[in-house]
Design a protein around this motif. Structure first.
Motif, mmCIF file in Angstrom:
data_model
loop_
_atom_site.group_PDB
_atom_site.id
_atom_site.type_symbol
_atom_site.label_atom_id
_atom_site.label_comp_id
_atom_site.label_asym_id
_atom_site.label_seq_id
_atom_site.Cartn_x
_atom_site.Cartn_y
_atom_site.Cartn_z
ATOM 1 N N ASN A 11 1.020 -1.284 0.158
ATOM 2 C CA ASN A 11 -0.059 -0.102 -0.376
ATOM 3 C C ASN A 11 0.538 1.249 0.148
ATOM 4 O O ASN A 11 0.511 2.332 0.229
ATOM 5 C CB ASN A 11 -1.107 0.532 1.464
ATOM 6 N N GLU A 12 2.292 0.954 -0.307
ATOM 7 C CA GLU A 12 2.820 2.773 0.088
ATOM 8 C C GLU A 12 2.728 3.533 -0.910
ATOM 9 O O GLU A 12 2.941 2.714 -2.358
ATOM 10 C CB GLU A 12 4.168 1.816 -0.210
ATOM 11 N N ARG A 13 2.818 4.920 -0.896
ATOM 12 C CA ARG A 13 2.463 5.602 -2.330
ATOM 13 C C ARG A 13 3.750 5.851 -2.779
ATOM 14 O O ARG A 13 4.950 5.299 -2.069
ATOM 15 C CB ARG A 13 1.920 6.758 -1.007
ATOM 16 N N ARG A 14 3.518 5.339 -3.738
ATOM 17 C CA ARG A 14 4.683 6.384 -4.964
ATOM 18 C C ARG A 14 4.399 7.578 -6.247
ATOM 19 O O ARG A 14 3.081 7.478 -6.041
ATOM 20 C CB ARG A 14 4.211 4.564 -6.089
ATOM 21 N N LEU A 15 5.308 8.302 -5.865
ATOM 22 C CA LEU A 15 5.433 9.247 -7.215
ATOM 23 C C LEU A 15 5.756 9.186 -8.044
ATOM 24 O O LEU A 15 6.821 7.662 -8.432
ATOM 25 C CB LEU A 15 6.200 10.299 -6.277
ATOM 26 N N SER A 16 4.996 9.658 -9.274
ATOM 27 C CA SER A 16 6.101 9.416 -10.385
ATOM 28 C C SER A 16 7.446 10.337 -10.229
ATOM 29 O O SER A 16 7.874 11.006 -8.806
ATOM 30 C CB SER A 16 5.501 10.487 -11.309
ATOM 31 N N ALA A 17 8.027 10.032 -11.616
ATOM 32 C CA ALA A 17 9.587 10.130 -11.237
ATOM 33 C C ALA A 17 9.419 12.041 -11.584
ATOM 34 O O ALA A 17 10.521 12.693 -10.701
ATOM 35 C CB ALA A 17 10.313 9.666 -12.995
ATOM 36 N N SER A 18 9.119 12.720 -12.587
ATOM 37 C CA SER A 18 8.954 14.551 -12.000
ATOM 38 C C SER A 18 8.424 14.957 -9.870
ATOM 39 O O SER A 18 9.118 15.899 -10.319
ATOM 40 C CB SER A 18 8.095 15.050 -13.632
ATOM 41 N N GLU A 19 7.274 13.820 -10.180
ATOM 42 C CA GLU A 19 7.011 14.279 -8.696
ATOM 43 C C GLU A 19 7.996 14.321 -8.021
ATOM 44 O O GLU A 19 8.125 14.925 -6.813
ATOM 45 C CB GLU A 19 5.843 13.492 -8.161
ATOM 46 N N ARG A 32 16.767 9.760 -12.896
ATOM 47 C CA ARG A 32 17.096 8.930 -13.922
ATOM 48 C C ARG A 32 18.620 8.089 -13.504
ATOM 49 O O ARG A 32 19.184 7.022 -13.330
ATOM 50 C CB ARG A 32 16.849 9.327 -15.367
ATOM 51 N N ARG A 33 19.693 9.486 -13.382
ATOM 52 C CA ARG A 33 20.808 8.841 -13.428
ATOM 53 C C ARG A 33 20.907 8.527 -12.083
ATOM 54 O O ARG A 33 22.208 6.948 -12.090
ATOM 55 C CB ARG A 33 21.905 10.516 -13.490
ATOM 56 N N TRP A 34 20.354 8.855 -11.522
ATOM 57 C CA TRP A 34 20.184 8.055 -9.697
ATOM 58 C C TRP A 34 19.940 6.737 -9.808
ATOM 59 O O TRP A 34 20.321 5.865 -8.931
ATOM 60 C CB TRP A 34 20.192 9.059 -8.622
ATOM 61 N N ASP A 35 19.254 6.506 -10.849
ATOM 62 C CA ASP A 35 18.071 5.418 -10.378
ATOM 63 C C ASP A 35 19.228 4.531 -11.089
ATOM 64 O O ASP A 35 19.932 3.218 -11.009
ATOM 65 C CB ASP A 35 16.621 5.188 -11.842
ATOM 66 N N VAL A 40 18.768 5.373 -5.990
ATOM 67 C CA VAL A 40 17.396 5.960 -5.686
ATOM 68 C C VAL A 40 16.536 4.094 -6.224
ATOM 69 O O VAL A 40 16.891 3.819 -7.701
ATOM 70 C CB VAL A 40 17.001 6.899 -6.057
ATOM 71 N N ARG A 41 15.761 4.008 -5.162
ATOM 72 C CA ARG A 41 15.320 2.811 -6.022
ATOM 73 C C ARG A 41 13.414 3.129 -6.907
ATOM 74 O O ARG A 41 12.903 3.942 -5.182
ATOM 75 C CB ARG A 41 14.735 2.238 -4.596
ATOM 76 N N VAL A 42 13.318 2.954 -7.542
ATOM 77 C CA VAL A 42 12.880 2.918 -9.008
ATOM 78 C C VAL A 42 11.728 1.655 -8.273
ATOM 79 O O VAL A 42 12.644 0.706 -8.943
ATOM 80 C CB VAL A 42 13.683 3.444 -10.048
ATOM 81 N N ILE A 43 10.968 1.913 -8.736
ATOM 82 C CA ILE A 43 9.725 0.516 -9.058
ATOM 83 C C ILE A 43 9.010 0.634 -10.377
ATOM 84 O O ILE A 43 8.961 2.280 -10.780
ATOM 85 C CB ILE A 43 8.963 0.391 -7.997
ATOM 86 N N ARG A 44 9.163 0.191 -12.159
ATOM 87 C CA ARG A 44 8.879 0.727 -12.814
ATOM 88 C C ARG A 44 7.265 -0.199 -12.891
ATOM 89 O O ARG A 44 6.553 -0.478 -12.352
ATOM 90 C CB ARG A 44 9.027 -0.500 -14.109
ATOM 91 N N ASP A 45 5.863 0.774 -13.292
ATOM 92 C CA ASP A 45 4.451 0.686 -12.930
ATOM 93 C C ASP A 45 4.159 -0.805 -14.805
ATOM 94 O O ASP A 45 5.560 -1.026 -15.458
ATOM 95 C CB ASP A 45 3.745 1.947 -13.379
ATOM 96 N N ALA A 46 3.397 -0.749 -14.708
ATOM 97 C CA ALA A 46 2.877 -1.614 -16.136
ATOM 98 C C ALA A 46 3.591 -1.102 -17.206
ATOM 99 O O ALA A 46 3.340 -1.168 -18.530
ATOM 100 C CB ALA A 46 1.259 -2.100 -15.867
ATOM 101 N N ALA A 47 3.469 0.313 -17.541
ATOM 102 C CA ALA A 47 3.607 1.170 -18.491
ATOM 103 C C ALA A 47 4.320 1.328 -18.713
ATOM 104 O O ALA A 47 5.763 1.906 -19.456
ATOM 105 C CB ALA A 47 3.247 2.571 -18.874
ATOM 106 N N ASN A 48 6.022 0.630 -17.715
ATOM 107 C CA ASN A 48 7.625 0.448 -18.287
ATOM 108 C C ASN A 48 8.349 2.014 -17.595
ATOM 109 O O ASN A 48 9.356 2.580 -17.564
ATOM 110 C CB ASN A 48 8.301 0.297 -18.732
ATOM 111 N N ARG A 49 7.581 3.144 -16.863
ATOM 112 C CA ARG A 49 7.610 4.550 -15.907
ATOM 113 C C ARG A 49 8.107 4.219 -15.163
ATOM 114 O O ARG A 49 7.363 2.973 -14.210
ATOM 115 C CB ARG A 49 6.547 4.982 -16.488
ATOM 116 N N THR A 51 8.552 4.588 -10.935
ATOM 117 C CA THR A 51 7.773 5.600 -9.656
ATOM 118 C C THR A 51 8.789 5.586 -9.289
ATOM 119 O O THR A 51 9.375 4.454 -8.660
ATOM 120 C CB THR A 51 6.611 5.330 -9.635
ATOM 121 N N VAL A 52 8.652 6.578 -7.917
ATOM 122 C CA VAL A 52 10.035 6.059 -6.582
ATOM 123 C C VAL A 52 8.656 6.254 -5.619
ATOM 124 O O VAL A 52 7.693 7.119 -5.236
ATOM 125 C CB VAL A 52 10.052 7.204 -6.920
#
Length: 143
Positions: A11-19, A32-35, A40-49, A51-52
């Protein structure tokens, strides 16, 4: 600054990369470079974007993000938290609340505790409306 490798809670809230970049005060390119560098821990959504998780933003900034309280009320000081303890004594009760890094004690009626079904683990919002707020600097001296 190394990223944690644990999976986010469901249930953890995720922010878009720009947010997330805006909340961190960096450019989207830096995020993006940190990813790519594993900072930074980044999770890809269903559209491969990218999210943090909100917990990553909090980790990198060193401060908790404001938690939405889910209601509208004129009081500005509203802290989302979790009940850690309830002590009932006669008509009154003392409710211990953990709100982020803070612990609050609320003296309320026993009836209110029962009506709200307050018990350890129950999520709550502490609304603070006071005519007097005292501010101090522990160990500091006035200049």
């Amino acid at each position: 600054m190394s990223a944690r490798k644990q999976a986010p809670t469901q249930n953890e809230r995720r922010l878009s990369a720009s947010e997330a970049a805006r909340a961190l005060g960096v450019s989207l390119d830096t995020l993006r470079r940190w990813d790519r560098e594993g900072k930074v821990r980044v999770i890809r959504d269903a559209a491969n974007r990218r999210t943090v998780p909100l917990s990553e933003v909090e980790r990198l900034t060193g401060r908790p993000s404001p938690r939405p309280t889910g209601g509208q009320l004129s009081a500005r000081n509203r802290l989302a938290g979790v009940v850690r303890g309830v002590e009932k004594d006669g008509e009154m009760a003392l409710v211990d609340i953990e709100a982020g890094p803070y612990r609050l004690a609320a003296a309320i009626t026993r009836d209110a505790v029962e009506e709200l079904a307050l018990a350890p683990g129950v999520p709550v919002v502490a609304t603070i409306k006071a005519t007097s707020v005292m501010v101090s600097r522990d160990g500091g001296t006035p200049s």
